[in-house]
Design an enzyme around this catalytic site. Structure first.
Site, PDB file in Angstrom:
ATOM      1  N   PHE A 123      41.300 -14.008  -6.325  1.00 41.64           N
ATOM      2  CA  PHE A 123      40.340 -14.741  -6.622  1.00 41.64           C
ATOM      3  C   PHE A 123      39.594 -14.152  -8.017  1.00 41.64           C
ATOM      4  O   PHE A 123      39.156 -12.860  -7.717  1.00 41.64           O
ATOM      5  CB  PHE A 123      39.522 -14.833  -5.578  1.00 41.64           C
ATOM      6  N   LEU A 125      36.585 -13.915 -10.506  1.00 42.38           N
ATOM      7  CA  LEU A 125      35.223 -14.392 -10.437  1.00 42.38           C
ATOM      8  C   LEU A 125      34.599 -13.365 -11.527  1.00 42.38           C
ATOM      9  O   LEU A 125      34.281 -13.698 -12.575  1.00 42.38           O
ATOM     10  CB  LEU A 125      34.527 -14.264  -9.051  1.00 42.38           C
ATOM     11  N   ARG A 268      37.670  21.549  18.332  1.00 44.49           N
ATOM     12  CA  ARG A 268      37.103  22.428  17.344  1.00 44.49           C
ATOM     13  C   ARG A 268      36.276  23.427  18.270  1.00 44.49           C
ATOM     14  O   ARG A 268      35.144  22.860  18.601  1.00 44.49           O
ATOM     15  CB  ARG A 268      36.379  21.853  16.215  1.00 44.49           C
ATOM     16  N   ILE A 337      31.178  16.463  10.534  1.00 43.18           N
ATOM     17  CA  ILE A 337      31.583  16.995  11.934  1.00 43.18           C
ATOM     18  C   ILE A 337      32.784  17.778  11.777  1.00 43.18           C
ATOM     19  O   ILE A 337      32.936  18.608  12.508  1.00 43.18           O
ATOM     20  CB  ILE A 337      31.639  15.840  12.975  1.00 43.18           C
ATOM     21  N   GLY A 339      33.415  19.590   9.217  1.00 41.01           N
ATOM     22  CA  GLY A 339      33.169  20.898   8.491  1.00 41.01           C
ATOM     23  C   GLY A 339      34.018  20.950   7.399  1.00 41.01           C
ATOM     24  O   GLY A 339      34.449  19.652   6.821  1.00 41.01           O
ATOM     25  N   GLY A 340      34.503  21.978   6.987  1.00 37.11           N
ATOM     26  CA  GLY A 340      35.446  22.215   5.677  1.00 37.11           C
ATOM     27  C   GLY A 340      36.517  21.353   5.626  1.00 37.11           C
ATOM     28  O   GLY A 340      37.187  21.284   4.871  1.00 37.11           O
ATOM     29  N   GLU A 363      32.203  -7.987  -3.455  1.00 39.77           N
ATOM     30  CA  GLU A 363      31.757  -9.295  -3.109  1.00 39.77           C
ATOM     31  C   GLU A 363      29.937  -9.365  -2.560  1.00 39.77           C
ATOM     32  O   GLU A 363      29.484  -9.867  -1.705  1.00 39.77           O
ATOM     33  CB  GLU A 363      32.305  -9.654  -1.491  1.00 39.77           C
ATOM     34  N   THR A 365      26.707  -6.742  -4.190  1.00 36.53           N
ATOM     35  CA  THR A 365      26.332  -5.317  -3.946  1.00 36.53           C
ATOM     36  C   THR A 365      25.271  -5.550  -2.691  1.00 36.53           C
ATOM     37  O   THR A 365      24.715  -6.567  -2.494  1.00 36.53           O
ATOM     38  CB  THR A 365      25.604  -4.645  -4.956  1.00 36.53           C
ATOM     39  N   SER A 366      24.994  -4.199  -2.076  1.00 34.18           N
ATOM     40  CA  SER A 366      23.805  -4.335  -1.237  1.00 34.18           C
ATOM     41  C   SER A 366      22.522  -5.026  -1.828  1.00 34.18           C
ATOM     42  O   SER A 366      21.811  -5.685  -1.029  1.00 34.18           O
ATOM     43  CB  SER A 366      23.657  -2.863  -0.767  1.00 34.18           C
TER      44      SER A 366
END
Ligand code: FAD
Length: 379
Positions: A123, A125, A268, A337, A339-340, A363, A365-366
């Site tokens: 579509f 637009l 972990r 959660i 981590g690295g 579609e 934006t906020s």
């Protein structure tokens, strides 16, 4: 009030969950790296009868409903959001306007190949200078005898490289000093029509996002979709349905990130204990579970209203806005959660976080969703 899925919806959920786990999930990281479009996956989805799921059987569709469409979009996005957006745009942006506004002949000619998976749906637009303000369309379709002569540019168009035709909005004239915007179906192999697939994106790497260059493209006036001058109204209706798709994508990505974070937190160990035993981590996971549940309920409610033929614009905007914002938050917390390790590609959650960002933009934006909701609550 009944919160249970129907037997058919449950069967679709089970089928697509198994398919997503077995066929879609395994290559998700690799496709993200290589930006390879998941064509093989979609051939198999066509064999499963998913490509025209909510459209009538007489066009090769599945005769199913919007809730089932949302379930499929959610389950695909749970493991690979690029596959999810391709599916969602195919149905809700590609197939839906033809189904809603096309003549019987147009449905036979254009909706049937979409339902059978012979063409992807797309579509057109958005333009370089007409995004949130989609009424600012500059693309023109000038009627000359029995043809339209189309000129203009579209940007960020999903699936166009794999679509045999595309409905796009164009200015067809002026009424009382106001632009008359219409939707026209254009074959993508028409002379003067160029699809460029060159964007370097943040995420959704294996989805197809394109630029369209339209130079003196001639199409018969019969390719007008719906009534002349109603293109603006039509795309607002199309976007209402599309927002359910984005909401479903958001729920799926958030669910996938949550499941990975929960499993990782049990595995972990730090300070001699699994990190899931720390209340700080438990509360993050509890908040995730709560927000996903709320977002899913809202997506299904909007889909249910649509299936009942009742107004659903407000609910579609609410579900899109809420689900996309909690998805961004949840994917970010899932990385946290981990981590690295969460910052590393092999743990999936960094991809989910990058993919999630689009949902707050595409579609509407906020900010645009908040404008829509404000209007619909009578501000
Ligand atoms: C991966 C991807 C796929 C897409 N697929 C499609 C597709 O298939 N088809 C299609 O047509 N389009 C597609 N789009 C385009 C998408 O819908 C637009 O990017 C979106 O509507 C925003 O338009 P814009 O990018 O021009 O931003 P702008 O409209 O320029 O907005 C920039 C910022 O200004 C804010 N803003 C604008 N107006 C207001 C206002 N009045 N009040 C407050 N804030 C405002 C916006 O919220 C945003 O934060 C896609 C985009 C991407 C990135």
């Amino acid at each position: 009030m009944n919160f249970d899925l129907s037997a058919e919806q449950q069967m679709i959920k089970q089928t697509i969950r198994e398919f997503a786990e077995e066929v879609v999930a395994p290559g998700a990281i690799e496709r993200d790296r290589t930006k390879q479009f998941p064509l093989d996956i979609f051939k198999k989805l066509a064999e499963l009868g998913m490509m025209g799921l909510p459209f009538p059987e007489k066009y090769g569709g599945g005769g199913s409903d919007t809730i089932s469409f949302a379930i499929v979009t959610e389950e695909l996005s749970r493991v690979c959001a690029s596959t999810g957006i391709t599916y969602s745009a195919h149905i809700s942006l590609g197939g839906a306007p033809i189904y809603l506004f096309g003549t019987e002949e147009q449905k036979q000619k254009y909706l049937t190949p979409i339902c059978k998976g012979e063409s992807f749906g797309a579509f057109g637009l958005t333009e370089p200078n007409a995004g949130s303000d989609a009424g600012g369309t500059k693309t023109s379709a000038r009627q000359i005898g029995d043809h339209f002569l189309i000129n203009g540019n579209k940007c960020f168009i999903t699936n166009a490289s794999y679509a045999k035709f595309i409905a796009l909005t164009a200015v067809t004239g002026e009424t009382d000093g106001k632009k008359e915007i219409s939707a026209v179906i254009v074959p993508t192999d028409a002379e003067g029509f160029t699809v460029i697939d060159q964007y370097e994106k943040m995420g959704l790497h294996s989805s197809n996002t394109t630029e369209l260059v339209i130079e003196d493209v001639r199409v018969p006036v019969d390719n007008l979709l719906g009534r002349r001058g109603e293109g603006f109204k039509q795309f607002l209706v199309t976007l209402d349905g599309g927002r359910i798709g984005i909401g479903a994508m958001a729920v799926g990505i958030a669910q996938g990130a949550f499941e990975r974070a929960l499993a990782y937190s049990k595995d972990r160990k730090q300070f001699g204990r699994p990190i899931s035993s720390f209340q700080a981590i438990q509360f993050k996971l509890a908040d995730m579970a709560m927000k996903i549940e709320l977002a899913r309920n809202m997506v299904y409610k909007a889909a249910w209203l649509k299936d009942q033929g009742r107004p659903f614009s407000k609910e579609a905007a609410i579900c899109k806005l809420y689900a996309s914002e909690i998805c961004m938050e949840i994917t970010s917390q899932a990385v946290q959660i981990h981590g690295g390790y969460g910052y590393m590609k092999e743990y999936h959650v960094e991809r989910m976080m990058r993919d999630a960002k689009l949902l707050e933009i595409g579609e509407g934006t906020s900010e645009v969703q908040r404008m829509v909701i404000s209007r619909l609550i009578g501000c």
